[in-house]
Design a protein around this motif. Structure first.
Motif, PDB file in Angstrom:
ATOM      1  N   HIS A  99      45.960 -24.634  17.839  1.00 62.98           N
ATOM      2  CA  HIS A  99      46.979 -25.262  18.674  1.00 62.98           C
ATOM      3  C   HIS A  99      46.540 -25.263  20.141  1.00 62.98           C
ATOM      4  CE1 HIS A  99      50.923 -26.674  19.789  1.00 62.98           C
ATOM      5  NE2 HIS A  99      51.041 -25.675  20.649  1.00 62.98           N
ATOM      6  N   GLU A 100      45.952 -24.161  20.613  1.00 64.27           N
ATOM      7  CA  GLU A 100      45.457 -24.083  21.985  1.00 64.27           C
ATOM      8  C   GLU A 100      44.351 -25.105  22.234  1.00 64.27           C
ATOM      9  OE1 GLU A 100      44.257 -20.012  22.383  1.00 64.27           O
ATOM     10  OE2 GLU A 100      46.311 -19.288  22.656  1.00 64.27           O
ATOM     11  N   VAL A 101      43.435 -25.243  21.291  1.00 69.23           N
ATOM     12  CA  VAL A 101      42.343 -26.212  21.428  1.00 69.23           C
ATOM     13  C   VAL A 101      42.907 -27.630  21.474  1.00 69.23           C
ATOM     14  CG1 VAL A 101      40.362 -27.226  20.217  1.00 69.23           C
ATOM     15  CG2 VAL A 101      40.577 -24.747  20.420  1.00 69.23           C
ATOM     16  N   GLN A 102      43.893 -27.924  20.650  1.00 68.96           N
ATOM     17  CA  GLN A 102      44.503 -29.246  20.641  1.00 68.96           C
ATOM     18  C   GLN A 102      45.173 -29.544  21.988  1.00 68.96           C
ATOM     19  OE1 GLN A 102      47.477 -29.778  17.626  1.00 68.96           O
ATOM     20  NE2 GLN A 102      47.597 -31.980  17.936  1.00 68.96           N
ATOM     21  N   GLN A 103      45.866 -28.570  22.557  1.00 72.96           N
ATOM     22  CA  GLN A 103      46.501 -28.762  23.861  1.00 72.96           C
ATOM     23  C   GLN A 103      45.465 -28.987  24.951  1.00 72.96           C
ATOM     24  OE1 GLN A 103      48.944 -25.242  24.202  1.00 72.96           O
ATOM     25  NE2 GLN A 103      50.790 -26.381  23.607  1.00 72.96           N
ATOM     26  N   LYS A 104      44.369 -28.223  24.945  1.00 71.05           N
ATOM     27  CA  LYS A 104      43.302 -28.402  25.928  1.00 71.05           C
ATOM     28  C   LYS A 104      42.688 -29.793  25.809  1.00 71.05           C
ATOM     29  CE  LYS A 104      41.972 -23.552  26.395  1.00 71.05           C
ATOM     30  NZ  LYS A 104      40.948 -22.543  26.113  1.00 71.05           N
ATOM     31  N   GLU A 105      42.509 -30.271  24.586  1.00 72.41           N
ATOM     32  CA  GLU A 105      41.935 -31.599  24.352  1.00 72.41           C
ATOM     33  C   GLU A 105      42.855 -32.687  24.903  1.00 72.41           C
ATOM     34  OE1 GLU A 105      39.156 -34.417  23.017  1.00 72.41           O
ATOM     35  OE2 GLU A 105      39.003 -32.287  23.416  1.00 72.41           O
ATOM     36  N   GLU A 106      44.171 -32.543  24.701  1.00 72.15           N
ATOM     37  CA  GLU A 106      45.117 -33.521  25.229  1.00 72.15           C
ATOM     38  C   GLU A 106      45.099 -33.530  26.753  1.00 72.15           C
ATOM     39  OE1 GLU A 106      48.873 -32.570  23.428  1.00 72.15           O
ATOM     40  OE2 GLU A 106      48.211 -33.231  21.442  1.00 72.15           O
ATOM     41  N   ILE A 107      45.005 -32.355  27.385  1.00 72.68           N
ATOM     42  CA  ILE A 107      44.926 -32.267  28.845  1.00 72.68           C
ATOM     43  C   ILE A 107      43.643 -32.921  29.343  1.00 72.68           C
ATOM     44  CG2 ILE A 107      44.652 -30.638  30.761  1.00 72.68           C
ATOM     45  CD1 ILE A 107      46.568 -28.756  29.191  1.00 72.68           C
ATOM     46  N   ARG A 108      42.530 -32.661  28.650  1.00 75.56           N
ATOM     47  CA  ARG A 108      41.245 -33.262  29.030  1.00 75.56           C
ATOM     48  C   ARG A 108      41.307 -34.779  28.954  1.00 75.56           C
ATOM     49  NH1 ARG A 108      37.152 -35.576  26.768  1.00 75.56           N
ATOM     50  NH2 ARG A 108      37.910 -35.213  24.676  1.00 75.56           N
ATOM     51  N   LYS A 109      41.903 -35.326  27.885  1.00 80.26           N
ATOM     52  CA  LYS A 109      42.019 -36.778  27.743  1.00 80.26           C
ATOM     53  C   LYS A 109      42.861 -37.377  28.857  1.00 80.26           C
ATOM     54  CE  LYS A 109      41.400 -37.420  22.791  1.00 80.26           C
ATOM     55  NZ  LYS A 109      42.044 -37.846  21.537  1.00 80.26           N
ATOM     56  N   GLU A 110      43.987 -36.738  29.180  1.00 81.69           N
ATOM     57  CA  GLU A 110      44.848 -37.221  30.257  1.00 81.69           C
ATOM     58  C   GLU A 110      44.093 -37.248  31.576  1.00 81.69           C
ATOM     59  OE1 GLU A 110      47.927 -38.558  30.559  1.00 81.69           O
ATOM     60  OE2 GLU A 110      47.890 -38.668  28.372  1.00 81.69           O
ATOM     61  N   LYS A 111      43.312 -36.193  31.833  1.00 83.47           N
ATOM     62  CA  LYS A 111      42.530 -36.120  33.073  1.00 83.47           C
ATOM     63  C   LYS A 111      41.499 -37.250  33.123  1.00 83.47           C
ATOM     64  CE  LYS A 111      39.683 -32.930  35.731  1.00 83.47           C
ATOM     65  NZ  LYS A 111      38.996 -31.641  35.738  1.00 83.47           N
TER      66      LYS A 111
END
Length: 166
Positions: A99-111
């Motif tokens: 779940h943490e990795v998925q959240q980090k990936e979503e933040i990276r994509k938004e950035k």
């Protein structure tokens, strides 16, 4: 069927070894290969007595994966309760990390979208396949946009031609 099995066990002396109980209360047994009084050989079996035998279908979710592996013969020795609880804790940790990795990936994509490094996906009103000539457009054009091999029937109507039947 369980009543017949119990009667046969009492009558013919089939030996049933209790191998363990899981955290849900299911009991697991091993019946070694045996010969009956009439000379018939009964092969060895691994069985489970469900804590809730009234249920018609017994889900595999109600049996820990370690016991399920023992039942199917994929492991030789039955699991211990400590092993099952340790594996459950490990699965919880893995879910949290995923779940943490998925959240980090979503933040990276938004950035990346904000910085313009990656194009944002187009949200369209017109549905269709990516190979369609109107894919990604808000509405269909009255002008023909394709010819020859790429023409798609029903994708264009001549101007002034209404859908009213005469």
């Amino acid at each position: 069927m369980n009543q017949i099995r119990a009667l046969l066990q009492r009558t013919f002396g089939l030996v049933k070894h209790h191998m363990g109980t899981d955290q849900f209360g299911n009991k697991y047994y091993y019946i070694p290969q045996q010969k009956t009084w009439i000379g018939q050989t009964i092969r060895s079996k691994r069985i489970v007595e469900a804590v809730n035998p009234k249920e018609i279908e017994y889900d595999l979710e109600n049996i820990p994966s370690e016991w399920e592996a023992w039942m199917r013969g994929r492991r030789k020795n039955p699991p211990t309760i400590e092993e099952i609880l340790q594996n459950e804790e490990y699965r919880k940790v893995i879910k949290i990390r995923a779940h943490e990795v998925q959240q980090k990936e979503e933040i990276r994509k938004e950035k990346e979208y904000e910085e313009g490094l990656v194009a944002q996906p187009i949200q369209t009103q017109v549905k269709g396949h990516a190979s369609a000539t109107y894919f990604g457009k808000d509405k269909l054009s009255p002008e023909p946009t394709s010819t020859a091999n790429t023409f798609q029937p029903g994708g264009w109507l001549p101007p002034g031609n209404s859908s009213k039947k005469k």
